[in-house]
Write an enzyme that holds these catalytic residues in place. Structure first.
Site: not given
Ligand code: IMP
Length: 429
Positions: A9, A12, A14, A36-37, A215, A294, A326
């Site tokens: 998060d 990336k 953008k 989720g980009h 991630q 989520t 900011d």
């Molecule tokens: P999973 O990838 O759904 O198995 O989740 C494993 C861990 O990675 C959890 O703590 C999620 O919140 C975190 N996680 C997975 N994808 C993302 C992402 O795109 N951004 C931030 N945290 C992520």
């Protein structure tokens, strides 16, 4: 190469969108629809979970490489929702025939596994899909070619998942092979033209490729805060196996780490600089820190330089991009963590032991706030002195330059601090 330098998060999406105009090919190579980009173009918001962000540019080819885990239903609805917004990807998408599929039983198992020993996953079936892959019972995109074989593998997987569900978790199991088969084949027919040997395609290009990590480094299965991580190599370590390209291919690449000016994390696991109560709530509200996949509120805290430096070292970043500076604009003072105090001992190394990390108390350096706006700023000349001091502090600590600032969610809200080479070639020579 654009990678998350923290727990995901970092913004990336953008950055990839912004840089894509210089790169005809945009590649995702690990993770799946857990990502989720978010990109905002002319007040229109796009959130991409599976497709490479670069695909929002009409002339960019988007590649889903073999290290990803692919949920066909999510892919189908993502392609459709882009189409509704006027973005047609049909002839610009390539999918590796080696990519493993995420199927409904993986999502079911994700939910069940979360009941015992919660990681706080996104429940997108990611962990179980990689479990099946590494347990050598996964189903790959290439298996869709032969309907009968696919059905057979599906049945075998379903009976395995059913046993876990009923015998270990004592829950009823309602999934059936026929409906999964039909749905999958219906989507397969729509995307079969895109399925190819992606590694070969990339090998033959050898330049103008943007690799988009999902991630962040601290969620990497090997280098992150295990077991509170995702199930792929979300650091630079995943590049080679995720694309099927030799490590030599990347030797001339430019590696950029994206980091927020503070730290966030979603899900469980240690987070030394986490701010509890009002301070954390304040940062969350100011930064709009709610998950784009989520909707979960993100845990928020000060910038952790111990973790960031570790990330720089793990990935070999050439430079950093700082986002959301900011959000700190109005603060009287801004803290940065420069060491951990673990059981009375000061350390600047990021521990592998989760137990030690959970006991780490942050040692802060307090910097003066700048109380001036950096929002939408487009050139470094207008940076308030305090903000510049903050950036210089980060650079000194990590020994890496902050080459760009992202100064808002929109495409044009950024400022280069240093020129970087945007035309980069990779080669085996
Ligand atoms: P999973 O990838 O759904 O198995 O989740 C494993 C861990 O990675 C959890 O703590 C999620 O919140 C975190 N996680 C997975 N994808 C993302 C992402 O795109 N951004 C931030 N945290 C992520």
């Amino acid at each position: 190469m654009i990678l998350g330098a923290q727990w995901g998060d970092e913004g990336k999406g953008k950055i990839v969108d912004l840089l894509s105009e210089h790169f005809p090919v945009s590649v995702r190579y690990q993770g799946g629809s857990n990502a989720g980009h978010t990109v905002i173009v002319k007040d229109r918001k796009f959130v991409l979970h599976l497709l490479p962000t670069g695909i929002l540019h009409a002339d960019v080819v988007g590649v889903i490489a073999q290290g990803m885990v692919l949920d066909l239903e999510v892919l189908d609805s993502e392609i459709e929702s882009l189409r509704e917004k006027g973005v047609e990807v049909k002839d610009r998408l390539l999918i590796s025939d080696r990519t493993h599929l995420v199927l409904p039983y993986h999502k079911l198992l994700d939910r069940l596994f979360e009941k015992k020993g919660s990681i706080g996953t996104t429940l997108r079936g990611i962990g179980p899909a990689y479990m099946f892959k590494h347990g050598r019972r996964g189903i790959r995109v290439s298996d869709l070619e032969d309907g009968e074989l696919f059905k057979e593998k599906l049945r075998d997987n379903l009976s395995f998942a059913k046993e876990i569900c009923e015998k270990v978790y004592r829950e009823s199991f309602e999934l059936n092979a026929d409906s999964i088969y039909e749905k999958s084949m219906r989507i397969y027919e729509k995307i079969r033209h895109a399925i190819t040997d992606v590694s070969r395609y990339l090998m033959d290009r050898a330049e103008g490729i943007l690799f988009e990590g999902a991630q962040g480094t601290l969620l990497d299965i090997d280098m992150g805060t295990y077991p509170f991580v995702t199930s792929s190599n979300s650091s630079a370590l995943g590049l080679s196996n995720g694309t099927g390209l030799s490590p030599k291919f990347f030797k001339n690449s430019y590696f950029l780490g994206v980091a927020k000016a503070y730290t966030t994390r979603v899900g469980e696991g240690p987070f030394p600089t986490e701010l509890e109560g009002e301070e954390g709530d304040n940062l969350r509200e100011l930064g709009g820190e709610f998950g784009s996949t989520t909707g979960r509120p993100r845990r928020c805290g000060w910038l952790d330089l111990v973790a960031l430096k570790y990330s720089v070292e793990v990935n070999g970043f050439d430079g950093l991009i700082m986002t959301k500076l900011d959000v700190l604009d109005g603060f009287e003072e801004v803290k940065v963590c420069v060491a951990y105090d673990i059981d009375g001992e000061k350390t600047t190394s990021f521990p592998a032991s989760l137990d030690r990390l959970s006991r780490a108390k942050p040692v802060y350096e307090v910097l003066k706030g700048w109380k001036d706006s950096t929002k939408s700023l487009k050139s470094k000349e207008r940076l308030p002195k305090g903000a510049l001091d903050f950036i210089r502090f980060v650079e000194d600590y990590t020994s890496r330059e902050v080459v760009m600032l992202s100064t808002g969610p929109k495409r044009d809200e950024y400022a280069w601090l240093t020129e970087i080479p945007l035309k980069i070639s990779s080669s085996f020579t």
